[in-house]
Design a protein around this motif. Structure first.
Motif, PDB file in Angstrom:
ATOM      1  N   LEU A  53       1.060  -1.146   0.120  1.00 38.72           N
ATOM      2  CA  LEU A  53      -0.177  -0.220  -0.042  1.00 38.72           C
ATOM      3  C   LEU A  53       0.882   1.462   0.328  1.00 38.72           C
ATOM      4  CD1 LEU A  53      -2.650   1.633  -0.110  1.00 38.72           C
ATOM      5  CD2 LEU A  53      -2.492   1.011   2.822  1.00 38.72           C
ATOM      6  N   VAL A  54       0.984   1.952  -1.313  1.00 33.11           N
ATOM      7  CA  VAL A  54       1.236   3.322  -1.477  1.00 33.11           C
ATOM      8  C   VAL A  54       0.821   4.099  -0.939  1.00 33.11           C
ATOM      9  CG1 VAL A  54       2.745   4.852  -2.914  1.00 33.11           C
ATOM     10  CG2 VAL A  54       2.899   2.362  -2.935  1.00 33.11           C
ATOM     11  N   MET A  55       0.864   5.072  -0.091  1.00 33.47           N
ATOM     12  CA  MET A  55       0.142   6.115   0.379  1.00 33.47           C
ATOM     13  C   MET A  55       0.639   7.540  -0.051  1.00 33.47           C
ATOM     14  SD  MET A  55      -2.267   4.867   2.194  1.00 33.47           S
ATOM     15  CE  MET A  55      -3.025   6.198   2.799  1.00 33.47           C
ATOM     16  N   GLU A  56       1.593   8.590   0.220  1.00 34.73           N
ATOM     17  CA  GLU A  56       1.945   9.069  -0.747  1.00 34.73           C
ATOM     18  C   GLU A  56       3.738   9.285  -0.492  1.00 34.73           C
ATOM     19  OE1 GLU A  56       0.337  11.866   2.172  1.00 34.73           O
ATOM     20  OE2 GLU A  56      -0.227  10.713   4.050  1.00 34.73           O
ATOM     21  N   VAL A  57       4.179  10.956  -0.918  1.00 34.62           N
ATOM     22  CA  VAL A  57       5.566  11.060  -1.375  1.00 34.62           C
ATOM     23  C   VAL A  57       5.623  12.267  -0.721  1.00 34.62           C
ATOM     24  CG1 VAL A  57       5.215  11.956  -3.244  1.00 34.62           C
ATOM     25  CG2 VAL A  57       7.275  11.294  -2.581  1.00 34.62           C
ATOM     26  N   LEU A 107       2.113   0.677   8.942  1.00 32.37           N
ATOM     27  CA  LEU A 107       2.380   1.991   7.918  1.00 32.37           C
ATOM     28  C   LEU A 107       3.376   3.395   8.044  1.00 32.37           C
ATOM     29  CD1 LEU A 107       0.972   3.342   5.353  1.00 32.37           C
ATOM     30  CD2 LEU A 107      -1.106   4.043   7.314  1.00 32.37           C
ATOM     31  N   ASN A 108       4.420   4.003   7.706  1.00 31.17           N
ATOM     32  CA  ASN A 108       4.805   4.908   8.590  1.00 31.17           C
ATOM     33  C   ASN A 108       5.856   5.515   6.910  1.00 31.17           C
ATOM     34  OD1 ASN A 108       6.675   6.376  10.513  1.00 31.17           O
ATOM     35  ND2 ASN A 108       6.950   4.240  11.387  1.00 31.17           N
ATOM     36  N   TRP A 109       6.371   6.497   7.432  1.00 32.48           N
ATOM     37  CA  TRP A 109       7.224   7.098   6.540  1.00 32.48           C
ATOM     38  C   TRP A 109       8.652   6.035   6.621  1.00 32.48           C
ATOM     39  CZ3 TRP A 109       5.345  10.867   3.552  1.00 32.48           C
ATOM     40  CH2 TRP A 109       3.665  11.679   3.768  1.00 32.48           C
ATOM     41  N   TYR A 110       9.143   6.068   5.422  1.00 29.32           N
ATOM     42  CA  TYR A 110      10.589   6.153   5.243  1.00 29.32           C
ATOM     43  C   TYR A 110      10.762   6.268   3.722  1.00 29.32           C
ATOM     44  CZ  TYR A 110       8.038   2.093   7.235  1.00 29.32           C
ATOM     45  OH  TYR A 110       7.722   0.397   7.832  1.00 29.32           O
ATOM     46  N   SER A 111      12.442   6.878   4.241  1.00 31.88           N
ATOM     47  CA  SER A 111      13.161   7.694   3.708  1.00 31.88           C
ATOM     48  C   SER A 111      13.585   6.815   1.683  1.00 31.88           C
ATOM     49  CB  SER A 111      14.753   8.058   4.036  1.00 31.88           C
ATOM     50  OG  SER A 111      14.273   8.537   5.238  1.00 31.88           O
ATOM     51  N   VAL A 112      13.708   7.578   0.676  1.00 27.69           N
ATOM     52  CA  VAL A 112      14.106   7.208  -0.227  1.00 27.69           C
ATOM     53  C   VAL A 112      15.075   7.425  -0.889  1.00 27.69           C
ATOM     54  CG1 VAL A 112      12.941   7.663  -3.122  1.00 27.69           C
ATOM     55  CG2 VAL A 112      11.419   7.327  -1.032  1.00 27.69           C
ATOM     56  N   GLU A 113      15.808   6.304  -1.446  1.00 27.32           N
ATOM     57  CA  GLU A 113      16.865   6.450  -1.355  1.00 27.32           C
ATOM     58  C   GLU A 113      17.375   6.848  -3.111  1.00 27.32           C
ATOM     59  OE1 GLU A 113      21.018   3.686  -3.640  1.00 27.32           O
ATOM     60  OE2 GLU A 113      19.427   2.714  -2.563  1.00 27.32           O
ATOM     61  N   CYS A 114      17.394   8.749  -3.438  1.00 28.04           N
ATOM     62  CA  CYS A 114      17.322   9.621  -4.750  1.00 28.04           C
ATOM     63  C   CYS A 114      18.567   8.916  -5.314  1.00 28.04           C
ATOM     64  CB  CYS A 114      17.027  10.656  -4.475  1.00 28.04           C
ATOM     65  SG  CYS A 114      15.469  10.964  -3.192  1.00 28.04           S
ATOM     66  N   ALA A 138       4.273   3.907   3.395  1.00 26.78           N
ATOM     67  CA  ALA A 138       4.311   3.028   2.807  1.00 26.78           C
ATOM     68  C   ALA A 138       3.872   1.286   3.882  1.00 26.78           C
ATOM     69  CB  ALA A 138       4.618   2.978   1.802  1.00 26.78           C
ATOM     70  N   LEU A 139       2.872   0.755   3.197  1.00 25.35           N
ATOM     71  CA  LEU A 139       2.775  -0.061   4.006  1.00 25.35           C
ATOM     72  C   LEU A 139       2.945  -1.346   2.933  1.00 25.35           C
ATOM     73  CD1 LEU A 139      -0.210  -1.058   6.815  1.00 25.35           C
ATOM     74  CD2 LEU A 139       0.116  -2.290   4.561  1.00 25.35           C
ATOM     75  N   VAL A 140       3.695  -2.626   3.984  1.00 26.49           N
ATOM     76  CA  VAL A 140       4.308  -4.535   3.259  1.00 26.49           C
ATOM     77  C   VAL A 140       3.730  -5.002   4.141  1.00 26.49           C
ATOM     78  CG1 VAL A 140       5.131  -5.267   1.993  1.00 26.49           C
ATOM     79  CG2 VAL A 140       5.309  -3.363   2.334  1.00 26.49           C
ATOM     80  N   LYS A 141       2.448  -6.022   4.199  1.00 30.06           N
ATOM     81  CA  LYS A 141       2.082  -7.190   4.406  1.00 30.06           C
ATOM     82  C   LYS A 141       2.026  -8.752   3.603  1.00 30.06           C
ATOM     83  CE  LYS A 141      -1.344  -5.065   7.221  1.00 30.06           C
ATOM     84  NZ  LYS A 141      -3.162  -5.093   7.447  1.00 30.06           N
TER      85      LYS A 141
END
Length: 944
Positions: A48-52, A140-147, A161-164
């Motif tokens: 589940l991808v919520m937002e960025v 479900l939490n905020w995770y840093s993106v490798e840019c 995002a969230l992963v189950k």
């Protein structure tokens, strides 16, 4: 070759054989069952991808379109989110993937849509890699993106995002465990282990690496023994002290040591492996002494010691009285089950059933004793008012009875003691008492047919207890008699409940009416406890009507919710319903007889009861139905006699005071006629609601109604005719051309027209056509004759003016006295105008007041006037003077034009009389012109 060489060769062969056998022994389970490639499990991954957020740190334009792509190892499919602007990139997109990798890498890549024509691919802004497992999902939490790209190192972009990962059914246990073995996992380190069920009785313990679908190492746990062990120092690792909760799995030639981070995780792993290995010895945790340094380092006590079951676990089970213990256990279990918040009706839960069956199988408690105890407890609770499912008691009774006959339901022979047989006989009598009690109160015990099939099970239980021999007709007769007796008691209980409810409802209604009349809600008389005290008249119509309505509702409830259960005892159910209505009739008859014969309100009771009885299959034309018809037959005849007398008397009074004023909307405004029609309609409605079932009496009532309608219509028409004739005679003469039709005369004609129009409604019926036509044709002829007489009388009255005009015209006859003098001047044509004005004024009045057949009446008047003129002309053959002919021709023309102005066709007005007069006048006028021409020609010739 030397002998020593042969010796070494022989020893090396023996060593090879032994090593080979050890390898075979070590891996025999694995070779017998499966290989690594066969252990492949499906996993469902939910991403589940919520937002960025933080896209500004990349220097990206806020109008840029961004989206995210989700990928999972082991799944070739990708899923993309919606495309949103970088200013507010909120997607809330869920992706479902199917993979076979237990430890997949879930990658979420962030892209920006390319706007250039030459850019074939979108620009990737960065990626996020998540490592979920079945036991450790990614919350479900905020995770840093490798840019990536310019400024990517300093960018702070995060994806929420969230992963189950759903765990498959064959996966019994998984997680990170510190492990070291003799043959497998020789190196001491933390591994991700999974306990997989391969077949019904075989399990494998596998270790998996990241992004791999097949296990790296695996063992079959069959033959291993799992137990707790003392903590050992796990050297060679910095995290060794974290895995101080240890257990061991051993078998011949292999030893595996496991370490967990807490006691709960270790206990979970030990119990999972214990169930998988199938070993007889149940592992018990090792008691650990506390070091006393701090509370955080104290080890948890044994679960068994905390609960206090040590004495029971160490006791000799052969010394216990298991029958007594089981009876107590089952009783406590039943009490606990019945005290739960759910409605279970005495049925044990699956877990409780498993425990009781396990106790019986382990400690030899016979099924007969088990179900005897259960049936005894069920009967004890049922006597206290607790609802126990009759189907459950029926099952227990049948099971015990089959044991007493020497055959268990599963086909094996079961043993029953003599004491248990005597106990069962006592329970049989108690069971019969409880079942019959529930049957006598089946509406209260099984409201609205609930629990489902409970009443049917009760009847089956009664049949099972009463009829021990199904081939005995005497026992079957006793069963029917017993059920019939229960139904009689149930009917009495039901009727007492109906009486109490009816009295309560009538009391409430009386209090409301009293308060309504007093204008205050505090006007009721209250007792000491605040309950309204009123005296309910048990012989009032309202009380009996309320009882009838409640009885109808009860019968419908029994038919709808309990009729299916009495399918085999339909006669008993019919007897119960008929008994209720017999009891009701015993109270209804005195109440109806106490009412006056002039009171028609009592028919409310008959309407409700008769309508219900006609629609009921068992009660229609039954005993109570016939009693009801006999009670109301005389009242119905008397009601029609009284209606007839009141209608005739009221009709005379209404006609006498009738004003005969015209209505504005061209409808009947005669109050006497409206009252008559309303009474006739009310009688017709009364008989339609009566729905008398007997055909002979119903035909008699229809005949009475049609005769009543015919007599009333005839009486009204004759009274109206007499008033009409007297009004015509009292009115002024029409010879002076000032007479105008009075409005009451038109209203009377309208009333007769209305009667003719409503004749079929009042005297018609779907009954016998010959009887219907007898009254309808007679009154139709009477009304038609009265209408024609009234119309003729009014036309004669209107034609008097034409008689006066014709008498004046007769003075100019050639043979009359002074005709020679009058012929010099001739009749004045000015006299026609007043007459035509008189006709036009009356036509206007009739057009406004007559609303039925007014053109027919006007046409009849025109024909009568033409006939009068024709009679005048016919009596004077060849003797009309020129002036008379001119007068008559002008009169006919103006009358024609006058009637044409009121919507008549010229063909309708030119009747036979009109044509004959016109032909005579034209003929004589033409003959006169010829005579004048010949005379003038003769005079001219003589002068010459």
């Amino acid at each position: 070759r030397s002998p020593s060489g042969y010796f070494f060769l022989l020893m090396s062969c023996l060593f090879s054989v032994v090593s080979y056998r050890r390898v075979l022994s070590r891996h025999r389970d694995l070779d017998n069952y499966t290989s690594k490639s066969d252990i492949v499990m499906p996993f469902n991954v939910e991403v589940l991808v919520m937002e960025v957020r933080g896209l500004k740190s990349l220097g990206l334009s806020m109008k840029k379109i961004v989206y995210a792509v989700m990928k999972v190892d082991g799944c070739h499919e990708k899923m993309m989110t919606n495309k949103m602007e970088a200013e507010d990139p909120v997607w809330e997109t869920q992706g479902d993937f199917a993979t076979t990798v237990p430890r997949p890498h879930v990658r979420i890549e962030l892209f920006a849509e390319s706007s250039g024509f030459l850019e074939l691919e979108d620009k990737r802004l960065g990626k996020l890699t998540l490592l979920p497992t079945s036991v450790h999902p990614v919350p479900l939490n905020w995770y840093s993106v490798e840019c990536q790209g310019h400024g990517g190192k300093n960018a702070l972009v995060e994806i929420r995002a969230l992963v189950k990962i759903d765990r498959p059914d064959v996966l019994k246990k998984c997680g990170f465990v510190y492990v070291k073995g003799t043959n497998c996992w020789r190196k001491l380190k933390s591994r991700y282990l999974m306990l997989v069920q391969m077949t019904a009785f075989s399990f494998a313990l596998c270790s998996y690496e990241e992004r791999q679908s097949t296990p790296k190492t695996m063992i079959v746990v069959e033959g291993y023994t799992v137990d707790y062990c003392e903590p050992q120092y796990l050297g060679g690792s910095e995290d060794g002290n974290k895995y101080s909760y240890q257990f061991v799995a051993e078998k011949e030639g292999d030893h595996i040591l496991f370490g967990c981070q807490d006691e709960r995780e270790r206990e979970s792993w030990v119990m999972a492996l214990y169930r998988a290995t199938g070993q007889q010895h149940k592992p018990e945790p090792v008691l650990r002494q506390s070091s006393g340094q701090s509370g955080s380092h104290r080890h948890t006590e044994s679960v068994v010691q905390r609960i206090g079951l040590d004495d029971f676990l160490q006791a000799n089970v052969s010394k216990f009285d298991h029958k007594t213990l089981f009876a107590k256990l089952q009783k406590m279990t039943l009490n606990y089950r019945l005290n739960e918040g759910t409605t279970n009706l005495g049925w044990f839960s699956p877990g409780q059933t498993f425990v009781l069956e396990e106790y019986c199988s382990r400690y030899g408690v016979r099924p007969a004793f088990r179900y005897l105890c259960l049936l005894q407890e069920q009967l004890n609770r049922a006597k206290c008012g607790t609802m126990i499912d009759p189907g459950l008691m029926h099952y227990c009774y049948t099971y015990i009875e089959s044991h007493l006959r020497g055959l268990k339901p599963d086909g094996h022979i079961g043993s029953v003691l003599q004491k248990e047989k005597e106990w069962f006989e006592g329970l049989q009598e108690e069971l019969q008492t409880v079942a019959l009690k529930n049957l006598r109160n089946f509406r209260a015990c099984f409201p609205f047919g609930r629990p489902e099939n409970a009443l049917q099970s009760t009847l089956a239980l009664v049949e099972k207890v009463v009829v021990t021999d199904t081939s005995s007709h005497a026992m079957l007769a006793d069963l029917r008699e017993e059920v019939r007796s229960c139904m009689k008691t149930a009917a009495l209980t039901c009727y007492n409940s109906i009486s109490a409810q009816a009295a309560h409802k009538l009391a409430e209604w009386m209090v409301q009416e009293r308060n309504h009349r007093a204008g205050s809600e505090e006007d009721g008389v209250e007792g000491e406890e605040g309950v309204v005290q009123v005296n309910v008249d048990m012989q009032s119509v309202d009380y009996v009507v309320i009882m009838a309505q409640l009885g109808i509702e009860v019968c419908q409830e029994i038919d709808d919710f309990h009729g299916k259960a009495f399918k085999r005892f339909k006669g008993a159910l019919q007897f119960c319903i008929e008994t209720v209505w017999e009891l009701f009739y015993s109270d209804m008859k005195p109440a109806v007889d106490a009412q006056s014969l002039y009171d028609s309100d009592v028919f409310r009771l008959f309407f409700r009861l008769n309508s219900f009885l006609l629609s009921h299959e068992m009660l229609s034309n039954g005993k109570f139905h016939k009693q009801l018809l006999g009670l109301f037959m005389f009242r119905t005849v008397y009601y029609l006699d009284r209606v007839e007398m009141e209608m005739m008397a009221q009709l005379g009074r209404d006609v006498a005071i009738e004003t005969w004023d015209p209505a504005q909307d061209r409808r009947s405004s005669v109050a006497a006629l409206e009252n008559l029609l309303q009474r006739l309609e009310s009688v017709q409605t009364f008989l339609s609601h009566l729905q008398w079932p007997e055909p002979d009496f119903r035909q008699h009532l229809e005949s009475r109604r049609r005769r009543l309608a015919a007599d009333g219509m005839e009486a009204f028409a004759k009274r109206t005719q007499r008033l009409f004739i007297s009004s015509c005679e009292k009115g002024g003469s029409g010879s002076d051309f000032h007479y105008v039709v009075p409005a009451p005369l038109c209203v009377m004609l309208n009333a007769i027209y209305t009667l003719q129009h409503r004749l079929n409604d009042c005297c018609g019926s779907t009954a016998d056509f010959s009887v219907q036509s007898l009254y309808r044709d007679d009154i139709s002829d009477v009304l038609l004759q009265i209408r024609e007489n009234m119309s003729a009388k009014l036309i004669i009255k209107l034609t008097d003016s034409l008689e006066s005009l014709m008498s004046r015209l007769a003075r100019y006859d050639p043979k009359s006295f002074l005709s020679s003098l009058r012929s010099l001047t001739g009749p004045k044509l000015d006299a026609i105008a007043p007459f035509v004005q008189y006709v036009s004024q009356n036509l206007t009045e009739m057009d406004n007041l007559l609303f039925v057949d007014r053109q027919q009446f006007m046409l009849a008047w025109h024909n009568v006037m033409c006939k009068k003129i024709l009679d005048f002309v016919t009596k004077r053959p060849g003797s009309l003077v020129q002036q008379q002919l001119s007068f008559i021709a002008e009169l006919l023309e103006q009358l024609l034009q006058c009637f044409l102005g009121y919507g008549f066709e010229e063909e309708d007005l030119k009747s036979q009389f009109y044509t004959m007069v016109q032909s005579r006048v034209q003929y004589e006028l033409s003959a006169g012109d010829l005579l004048k021409t010949s005379a003038s020609e003769r005079l001219d010739s003589e002068s010459l």
